[in-house]
Design an enzyme around this catalytic site. Structure first.
Site, PDB file in Angstrom:
ATOM      1  N   GLU A  36       0.819  -1.215   0.000  1.00  0.00           N
ATOM      2  CA  GLU A  36       0.000   0.000   0.000  1.00  0.00           C
ATOM      3  C   GLU A  36       0.855   1.268   0.000  1.00  0.00           C
ATOM      4  O   GLU A  36       0.520   2.257  -0.631  1.00  0.00           O
ATOM      5  CB  GLU A  36      -0.956   0.007   1.202  1.00  0.00           C
ATOM      6  N   THR A  57       1.611   5.764  -7.359  1.00  0.00           N
ATOM      7  CA  THR A  57       2.472   5.017  -8.269  1.00  0.00           C
ATOM      8  C   THR A  57       1.671   3.909  -8.946  1.00  0.00           C
ATOM      9  O   THR A  57       0.837   3.263  -8.309  1.00  0.00           O
ATOM     10  CB  THR A  57       3.657   4.393  -7.484  1.00  0.00           C
ATOM     11  N   GLY A  93      10.173   7.059  -6.458  1.00  0.00           N
ATOM     12  CA  GLY A  93       9.759   8.425  -6.116  1.00  0.00           C
ATOM     13  C   GLY A  93       9.110   8.510  -4.733  1.00  0.00           C
ATOM     14  O   GLY A  93       8.940   7.495  -4.055  1.00  0.00           O
ATOM     15  N   TYR A 108      -5.933   6.108   5.260  1.00  0.00           N
ATOM     16  CA  TYR A 108      -6.127   5.208   4.112  1.00  0.00           C
ATOM     17  C   TYR A 108      -5.368   3.890   4.327  1.00  0.00           C
ATOM     18  O   TYR A 108      -5.931   2.799   4.218  1.00  0.00           O
ATOM     19  CB  TYR A 108      -5.645   5.877   2.813  1.00  0.00           C
ATOM     20  N   ASP A 116      -8.765   6.645  -0.677  1.00  0.00           N
ATOM     21  CA  ASP A 116      -7.679   7.411  -1.306  1.00  0.00           C
ATOM     22  C   ASP A 116      -8.258   8.208  -2.477  1.00  0.00           C
ATOM     23  O   ASP A 116      -9.485   8.282  -2.640  1.00  0.00           O
ATOM     24  CB  ASP A 116      -6.544   6.478  -1.753  1.00  0.00           C
TER      25      ASP A 116
END
Ligand code: SF4
Length: 349
Positions: free
Chosen positions: A34, A40, A78, A117, A135
């Site tokens: 998660e 992503t 990232g 979340y 989310d």
């Protein structure tokens, strides 16, 4: 079970994506997946997830790791604060919970890096707790489904969406329900124009009947990303290159080449290069341009090479890295174009 969730689960049973973190009841694996999936794409995450879990198969393995190794395995995904917080969170679980990841969403939210979340996702998927996981994907689906046309970033609207999401979660298979909404948002009810003809919720959907799904969720305050020009310097010195480990919040712990604000001319660059590098003796060459898009900003980069004598002192805050170190330290994707340039330069040298 309500009709909407029934339709969603029937669709999920036929269309669920086969993903390596599905079909398991391991809160640690759900947690890692998660966190990696935030912002992503699934296809991008799969190889990272597999490498990460093969290196750190248990919370104890991850907790014992150093930050630089974790960032290196995260390199290219990232949003590196996710990796740092995951490491801190897992260490917290080892120290405070004896290595046992809690099932109560409120307890989960006390762990570093776990927000509402992720807590909902771990509790529902790994422990079968009836709790939503909301989310951006879920906000989009529910805004359209229920025709919510107020500002989706406003606290009132958020509360309303959370309450609708909560009502929708069934007592049986809450984890599958949450994953079904996520899958629907990722594959059918996508940003922009959704594929309503393929949607199991089409007959319940307010936005579809009114024809404004593409405009929802309504986000009036969304600003375009800020453009930031930089001159990136590859300072080459006898087979080594100058770089520094970032200490700023953004990309903290990752390595970057020297970056000067603005697009600078050769004369301006000579004036701004650190004195230790003897600006009068450097040879400068503009190599290429590149850009990297972050969520709220875009780095526009002009990449220059700068050759300096091999005996120059190292400017404060920087390090000259040899090829082995260049390979081993974690770099953000924003530096990949400069790293390509560096490789091309070393092949020419
Ligand atoms: Fe989204 Fe269309 Fe399904 Fe409504 S019908 S939930 S807009 S895909």
């Amino acid at each position: 079970m309500n009709e909407i969730s029934g339709a969603l689960l029937a669709w999920y049973d036929r269309h669920a994506r086969a993903l390596p973190w599905r079909g398991i009841s391991d809160p640690y694996r759900t947690w890692v997946s998660e966190i990696m999936l935030q912002q992503t794409r699934v296809d991008t995450v799969i190889p990272y997830y597999e490498r990460f879990l093969s290196r750190f198969p248990t919370p104890a393995d991850l907790a014992a790791a150093g930050e630089e190794e974790v960032l290196k395995l995260w390199q290219g995904l990232g949003y590196y604060s996710r990796a740092r917080n995951l490491l801190l969170g897992v260490r917290q679980v080892m120290e405070e919970k004896g290595g046992v990841i809690p099932s109560d969403p409120k307890e989960l939210e006390k762990i570093t890096g776990i927000g509402a979340y992720t807590a909902g996702a771990i509790a529902s998927i790994a422990y079968g707790v009836r709790v939503p996981a909301v989310d951006g994907n879920v906000i989009r689906v529910l805004s359209r489904l229920y025709g919510i046309r107020s500002d989706a970033s406003a606290p009132d609207t958020r509360r309303r969406i959370l309450s609708l999401a909560d009502d929708l979660v069934p007592a049986e298979r809450p984890g599958d329900h949450n994953q079904a909404v996520m899958d629907l948002g990722a594959t059918v009810c996508v940003p922009g124009t959704p594929d309503c003809r393929a949607c199991p919720l089409a007959s319940f959907c307010n936005a579809r009947s009114l024809g404004d799904a593409a405009d929802l969720p309504f986000l009036p305050g969304a600003k375009p990303p800020k453009q930031q020009p930089f001159t990136v310097l590859l300072v080459l010195s006898g087979g080594r290159v100058l770089a520094r480990k970032r200490t700023e919040n953004m990309l903290n712990g990752l390595w970057c080449f020297p970056m000067l604000p603005g697009f600078l001319s050769e004369t301006e660059l000579k004036e701004k290069i650190p004195d230790e590098l003897h600006p009068e003796s450097v040879i400068l060459k503009k190599e290429r341009e590149a850009r990297h898009v972050f969520t709220h900003r875009v780095w526009q980069m002009q990449i220059w090479t700068c050759r300096v004598p091999s005996d120059v002192p190292t400017p404060r805050g920087y390090q000259f890295l040899d090829p082995g170190q260049i390979r081993d330290v974690p770099w953000p994707a924003a530096m990949y174009a400069a790293l390509d340039c560096l490789q091309a330069c070393s092949m020419k040298a």
